[in-house]
Design a protein around this motif. Structure first.
Motif, PDB file in Angstrom:
ATOM      1  N   ARG A 122     -22.811   0.206 -51.348  1.00  0.00           N
ATOM      2  CA  ARG A 122     -22.632   1.600 -50.929  1.00  0.00           C
ATOM      3  C   ARG A 122     -21.662   1.631 -49.761  1.00  0.00           C
ATOM      4  O   ARG A 122     -21.881   0.980 -48.734  1.00  0.00           O
ATOM      5  CB  ARG A 122     -23.963   2.235 -50.514  1.00  0.00           C
ATOM      6  N   LEU A 123     -20.573   2.371 -49.916  1.00  0.00           N
ATOM      7  CA  LEU A 123     -19.528   2.428 -48.886  1.00  0.00           C
ATOM      8  C   LEU A 123     -19.709   3.643 -47.993  1.00  0.00           C
ATOM      9  O   LEU A 123     -19.987   4.749 -48.477  1.00  0.00           O
ATOM     10  CB  LEU A 123     -18.147   2.475 -49.539  1.00  0.00           C
ATOM     11  N   PHE A 124     -19.539   3.429 -46.696  1.00  0.00           N
ATOM     12  CA  PHE A 124     -19.653   4.501 -45.713  1.00  0.00           C
ATOM     13  C   PHE A 124     -18.376   4.524 -44.860  1.00  0.00           C
ATOM     14  O   PHE A 124     -18.198   3.661 -43.998  1.00  0.00           O
ATOM     15  CB  PHE A 124     -20.877   4.286 -44.816  1.00  0.00           C
ATOM     16  N   PRO A 125     -17.465   5.473 -45.098  1.00  0.00           N
ATOM     17  CA  PRO A 125     -16.235   5.540 -44.304  1.00  0.00           C
ATOM     18  C   PRO A 125     -16.507   6.104 -42.904  1.00  0.00           C
ATOM     19  O   PRO A 125     -17.284   7.049 -42.747  1.00  0.00           O
ATOM     20  CB  PRO A 125     -15.334   6.495 -45.100  1.00  0.00           C
ATOM     21  N   SER A 126     -15.857   5.530 -41.916  1.00  0.00           N
ATOM     22  CA  SER A 126     -15.936   6.060 -40.552  1.00  0.00           C
ATOM     23  C   SER A 126     -14.901   5.337 -39.701  1.00  0.00           C
ATOM     24  O   SER A 126     -14.272   4.372 -40.139  1.00  0.00           O
ATOM     25  CB  SER A 126     -17.341   5.853 -39.974  1.00  0.00           C
ATOM     26  N   LEU A 127     -14.720   5.832 -38.477  1.00  0.00           N
ATOM     27  CA  LEU A 127     -13.801   5.181 -37.549  1.00  0.00           C
ATOM     28  C   LEU A 127     -14.467   3.971 -36.900  1.00  0.00           C
ATOM     29  O   LEU A 127     -15.694   3.843 -36.902  1.00  0.00           O
ATOM     30  CB  LEU A 127     -13.351   6.181 -36.479  1.00  0.00           C
ATOM     31  N   THR A 128     -13.661   3.099 -36.343  1.00  0.00           N
ATOM     32  CA  THR A 128     -14.163   1.829 -35.818  1.00  0.00           C
ATOM     33  C   THR A 128     -15.294   1.995 -34.815  1.00  0.00           C
ATOM     34  O   THR A 128     -16.312   1.308 -34.890  1.00  0.00           O
ATOM     35  CB  THR A 128     -13.004   1.034 -35.186  1.00  0.00           C
TER      36      THR A 128
END
Length: 304
Positions: A122-128
């Motif tokens: 499961r991929l969760f996009p976000s900033l570093t």
């Protein structure tokens, strides 16, 4: 106490509201509220401050969420650890900076799925910055992020790729000197909320390079489209895995001393699924070696 209630408690922390948590764990809002009340009664503590319109976790509640993550993670790996498959089944949560979602991440996950078909990513996009916090508190198992400063002491990392920055311009824009193009054209800035944008902006300032910024955008695709439309030039990372059909942009190397992005896979040292995370890292390195995003034929089941 039940694992189901602990999962619901974790979902409330991750999604901030009972309603959003209900959607995440596939129950009703009333069921979430009821489960949280039962936990409070069982533990004899106050998990939520209900004086606000949206209930907020108390300090005790936040501390118990961290413990709940450990318990749920251990529960999820009981059978794999006994059977010796090192957890290559079920679900693993992977965070990723948005610029990796159209090349590096899908190519690597495809390789991983070919090896371990029972493993679901499961991929969760976000900033570093957000990803580091999510890994540190156990909200995700690992994250692909930009390493720019020391990580928290409980976290480990494995580097993936080194991406130098480059100037991009419309293909018909005259000139091949990146500094001259920066000086004579509108500048489309990579969002400074992202590590990449901050690295670029710091380099411009320290190098005394003045730009006329007209836009500040987050998405690499959006920036590239604006550049292709002739609305300015920009500085972006030269991605380690290129798109299959990249936009026909002019890409120019920057002078020596320009910044580069270090992509890394970060995870907690105490994560019980380190063996799986190591395989994710191997798949990421394979994707970098290929260097371009392309479709991988799915394996066919043998005829019976």
């Amino acid at each position: 106490m039940s694992i189901r209630r602990l999962r619901t408690l974790i979902a409330v922390e991750e999604h901030s509201t009972f309603s959003a948590a209900a959607d995440a764990v596939f129950v009703t809002h009333a069921a979430v509220s009821q489960q949280m009340r039962k936990l409070e009664d069982e533990w004899q503590v106050t998990l939520f401050d209900r004086s606000c319109r949206t209930p907020q976790l108390t300090p005790v509640g936040r501390a118990l969420v961290a413990k709940a993550r450990e318990i749920v993670r251990a529960y999820d790996t009981i059978v794999p650890s006994v059977l010796g498959d090192a957890g290559f089944q079920g679900e693993i949560l992977l965070g990723a900076v948005p610029t990796t979602l159209t090349g590096l991440a899908p190519l690597a996950v495809r390789h991983l799925k070919d090896r371990y078909p029972e493993l679901h990513v499961r991929l969760f996009p976000s900033l570093t910055t957000q990803l580091i916090a999510q890994v540190d508190r156990g909200a995700v198992d690992a994250a692909i992020l930009s390493r720019h400063r020391p990580l928290p002491p409980d976290m480990q990392y494995s580097d993936i790729a080194h991406e130098p920055m480059q100037l991009i311009a419309a293909p018909d824009m005259p000139g091949d000197d990146p500094l001259e193009l920066l000086a004579s054209n509108p500048y489309i800035r990579f969002s400074r909320d992202a590590v990449v944008g901050s690295l670029i902006d710091t380099w411009l300032q320290e190098s005394g390079i003045r730009v006329s910024a007209t836009m500040e955008l987050e998405g690499l695709e959006a920036i590239s489209s604006m550049v292709l439309a002739g609305l300015g030039v920009s500085i972006v990372p030269a991605r380690c895995v290129r798109d299959f059909n990249p936009l026909p942009l002019k890409a120019l190397a920057l002078p020596e001393g320009a910044p580069a992005r270090r992509l890394t896979l970060a995870y907690r040292r105490d994560n019980p699924r380190v063996a799986v995370i190591e395989e994710i890292h191997k798949a990421l390195l394979e994707a970098v070696k290929i260097g371009v995003f392309k479709q991988i034929p799915q394996k066919q089941e043998p005829a019976t």
